[in-house]
Design a protein around this motif. Structure first.
Motif, PDB file in Angstrom:
ATOM      1  N   VAL A   1       0.833  -1.199   0.000  1.00  0.00           N
ATOM      2  CA  VAL A   1       0.000   0.000   0.000  1.00  0.00           C
ATOM      3  C   VAL A   1       0.873   1.257   0.000  1.00  0.00           C
ATOM      4  CG1 VAL A   1      -1.741   1.288   1.284  1.00  0.00           C
ATOM      5  CG2 VAL A   1      -1.880  -1.198   1.152  1.00  0.00           C
ATOM      6  N   VAL A   2       1.943   1.240   0.792  1.00  0.00           N
ATOM      7  CA  VAL A   2       2.833   2.408   0.879  1.00  0.00           C
ATOM      8  C   VAL A   2       3.546   2.649  -0.450  1.00  0.00           C
ATOM      9  CG1 VAL A   2       4.895   3.319   2.008  1.00  0.00           C
ATOM     10  CG2 VAL A   2       3.113   2.194   3.361  1.00  0.00           C
ATOM     11  N   LEU A   3       3.989   1.568  -1.108  1.00  0.00           N
ATOM     12  CA  LEU A   3       4.636   1.718  -2.409  1.00  0.00           C
ATOM     13  C   LEU A   3       3.712   2.396  -3.411  1.00  0.00           C
ATOM     14  CD1 LEU A   3       6.514  -1.705  -2.831  1.00  0.00           C
ATOM     15  CD2 LEU A   3       7.544   0.568  -2.645  1.00  0.00           C
ATOM     16  N   SER A   4       2.433   2.034  -3.368  1.00  0.00           N
ATOM     17  CA  SER A   4       1.472   2.650  -4.282  1.00  0.00           C
ATOM     18  C   SER A   4       1.151   4.084  -3.880  1.00  0.00           C
ATOM     19  CB  SER A   4       0.191   1.814  -4.321  1.00  0.00           C
ATOM     20  OG  SER A   4      -0.804   2.436  -5.095  1.00  0.00           O
ATOM     21  N   ALA A   5       0.980   4.309  -2.562  1.00  0.00           N
ATOM     22  CA  ALA A   5       0.544   5.628  -2.107  1.00  0.00           C
ATOM     23  C   ALA A   5       1.617   6.688  -2.300  1.00  0.00           C
ATOM     24  CB  ALA A   5       0.139   5.550  -0.636  1.00  0.00           C
ATOM     25  N   LYS A   6       2.885   6.335  -2.115  1.00  0.00           N
ATOM     26  CA  LYS A   6       3.925   7.364  -2.181  1.00  0.00           C
ATOM     27  C   LYS A   6       4.149   7.891  -3.598  1.00  0.00           C
ATOM     28  CE  LYS A   6       8.146   4.608  -2.827  1.00  0.00           C
ATOM     29  NZ  LYS A   6       9.465   4.284  -2.248  1.00  0.00           N
ATOM     30  N   GLU A   7       3.621   7.199  -4.609  1.00  0.00           N
ATOM     31  CA  GLU A   7       3.751   7.672  -5.986  1.00  0.00           C
ATOM     32  C   GLU A   7       2.534   8.444  -6.455  1.00  0.00           C
ATOM     33  OE1 GLU A   7       6.537   7.444  -7.511  1.00  0.00           O
ATOM     34  OE2 GLU A   7       7.460   6.224  -5.942  1.00  0.00           O
ATOM     35  N   ARG A   8       1.551   8.644  -5.607  1.00  0.00           N
ATOM     36  CA  ARG A   8       0.361   9.397  -5.989  1.00  0.00           C
ATOM     37  C   ARG A   8       0.691  10.876  -6.180  1.00  0.00           C
ATOM     38  NH1 ARG A   8      -3.968   6.168  -7.551  1.00  0.00           N
ATOM     39  NH2 ARG A   8      -3.556   4.129  -6.586  1.00  0.00           N
ATOM     40  N   ASP A   9      -0.135  11.523  -6.987  1.00  0.00           N
ATOM     41  CA  ASP A   9       0.132  12.926  -7.323  1.00  0.00           C
ATOM     42  C   ASP A   9       0.095  13.823  -6.094  1.00  0.00           C
ATOM     43  OD1 ASP A   9       0.425  12.221  -9.949  1.00  0.00           O
ATOM     44  OD2 ASP A   9      -1.654  12.704 -10.507  1.00  0.00           O
ATOM     45  N   PHE A  10      -0.865  13.579  -5.188  1.00  0.00           N
ATOM     46  CA  PHE A  10      -0.966  14.478  -4.046  1.00  0.00           C
ATOM     47  C   PHE A  10       0.236  14.311  -3.109  1.00  0.00           C
ATOM     48  CE2 PHE A  10      -3.438  10.674  -2.938  1.00  0.00           C
ATOM     49  CZ  PHE A  10      -2.904  10.328  -1.697  1.00  0.00           C
ATOM     50  N   VAL A  11       0.831  13.128  -3.059  1.00  0.00           N
ATOM     51  CA  VAL A  11       2.028  12.943  -2.237  1.00  0.00           C
ATOM     52  C   VAL A  11       3.224  13.616  -2.895  1.00  0.00           C
ATOM     53  CG1 VAL A  11       3.608  11.226  -1.244  1.00  0.00           C
ATOM     54  CG2 VAL A  11       1.148  10.792  -1.267  1.00  0.00           C
ATOM     55  N   ARG A  12       3.326  13.483  -4.223  1.00  0.00           N
ATOM     56  CA  ARG A  12       4.424  14.161  -4.942  1.00  0.00           C
ATOM     57  C   ARG A  12       4.304  15.681  -4.790  1.00  0.00           C
ATOM     58  NH1 ARG A  12       6.694  11.232  -9.808  1.00  0.00           N
ATOM     59  NH2 ARG A  12       6.208   9.031  -9.443  1.00  0.00           N
ATOM     60  N   ALA A  13       3.077  16.188  -4.861  1.00  0.00           N
ATOM     61  CA  ALA A  13       2.879  17.628  -4.711  1.00  0.00           C
ATOM     62  C   ALA A  13       3.278  18.084  -3.311  1.00  0.00           C
ATOM     63  CB  ALA A  13       1.423  17.980  -4.982  1.00  0.00           C
ATOM     64  N   ALA A  14       2.871  17.331  -2.302  1.00  0.00           N
ATOM     65  CA  ALA A  14       3.240  17.700  -0.934  1.00  0.00           C
ATOM     66  C   ALA A  14       4.748  17.644  -0.742  1.00  0.00           C
ATOM     67  CB  ALA A  14       2.549  16.765   0.056  1.00  0.00           C
TER      68      ALA A  14
END
Length: 351
Positions: free
Chosen positions: A225-238
């Motif tokens: 789940v973390v591998l998938s979540a950390k590549e999301r756009d909102f995480v990259r933006a933050a």
């Protein structure tokens, strides 16, 4: 909507079952360690509304038991001795919810004992021991699952977020734990611990042992789940706005693991209850006279008990509704929470 109704149904069922166990002092008619050496292996008493003469009684009653002629362990009903059942009867002192002292029990009788599930070798009431024993077994399963999930969350989040050599080392350790036979590992770990300990220490030792053994599978699921979540756009933006790793994990990534953790909690709890029962059954769990479902079943190690006293099997059936409830809850959670789903977030949520 259907999955939500199923989830509520299983939560209500489990809530009622756990409430009975939590309030064991009220539902149990007697002290679980109180002995009656004159009545060992007393069979379950049956409740009646019609007496031997065909007269109807508003209050349920049980017939006393007496030994059959020319036997030493075979009982029959004594129709000349009726024991009326009284509700909200005063009896042994207990702590309601662990805090309030009370003497009121759901039912009881004056001048005699009504053993609805029979007695054991020491004449202790099996129903009372079953209810009190559920506290130990269920609490061990819940706390053990909590320990495993906490370790799995920490390991899986670190492996998935930081990656590299840390990911490789942590996942190799997880694979090692998955490859080991957990039952034999429990025996090995418990064998290194002192046998002569107080019931409280033995309980926490069991929780620690079963909690440490089962962290690998939740850790692998959390890592995915973390591998998938950390590549999301909102995480990259933050991250682009300069958010530190701790903030990203706490605010954006770890909340996405909640569905996995809840589902794993519903799956692991009955498994850990069974682990505690196995250890107690083999004499490696909470010692007597404190009851648990495992040491209630340990009497079945004696062949004479195994073939002669069928009611000693009943503690094994008590865990069935709990296991079915937890597995039904896990299935409903999988349908309702939709694991690994990442909701779209508005730009304002990045603040």
């Amino acid at each position: 909507m259907r999955s939500r109704r199923a989830l509520v149904k299983w939560l209500v069922i489990l809530g009622v079952l756990h409430a009975i166990i939590v309030c064991a002092g009220f539902f149990a008619p007697y002290d679980p360690i109180e002995q009656d050496r004159k009545n060992p292996y007393l069979p379950p008493m049956q409740l009646h509304l019609l007496d031997a003469g065909g007269h109807f009684h508003l209050r349920p009653f049980a017939y006393g038991l007496k030994l059959r002629e020319e036997t030493f362990d075979q009982y029959e009903q004594d129709t000349g001795q009726t024991i009326p059942l009284k509700f909200f009867q005063s009896g042994a002192v207990y702590r309601l919810l662990g805090f309030f002292h009370s003497r009121i029990h759901l039912f009881g009788a004056d001048g005699a004992r009504v053993c609805l599930l029979g007695t054991d070798a020491y004449g202790r009431d099996q129903l009372s021991r079953l209810l009190y024993g559920g506290r130990i077994s269920l609490l061990a399963g819940i706390l053990g699952a909590g320990c495993s999930l906490f370790i799995g969350l920490c390991v899986g989040a670190a492996a998935g977020y930081f990656g590299g050599w840390r990911d490789a080392a942590l996942m190799r350790a997880a694979e090692l734990f998955l490859a080991l036979p957990w039952l034999y590992l429990l025996f090995a770990l418990r064998a290194f611990l002192p046998l002569s300990v107080s019931p409280l220490k033995a309980f926490f030792l069991i929780v620690a042992v079963i909690g440490v053994v089962g962290w690998a599978r939740p850790a692998r699921l959390v890592r995915g789940v973390v591998l998938s979540a950390k590549e999301r756009d909102f995480v990259r933006a933050a991250r682009g706005f300069g958010a530190p790793d701790g903030y990203l994990l706490r605010r954006h990534i770890l909340p996405e693991t909640s569905s996995v953790l809840l589902t794993q909690a519903a799956i692991l709890t009955p498994q850990y209850v069974l682990a505690e029962m196995t250890l107690s059954f083999l004499g490696l769990g909470v010692p007597e006279p404190v009851p648990s479902w495992g040491n209630l079943l340990s009497n079945l190690q004696q062949y004479s008990v195994l073939v002669s006293y069928w009611w000693m099997y009943l503690p094994a059936l008590a865990m069935v509704p709990f296991f079915v409830g937890y597995l039904g809850l896990a299935s409903s959670l999988q349908e309702w929470l939709e694991p690994y789903k990442i909701e779209r977030r508005s730009p304002g949520s990045l603040a």
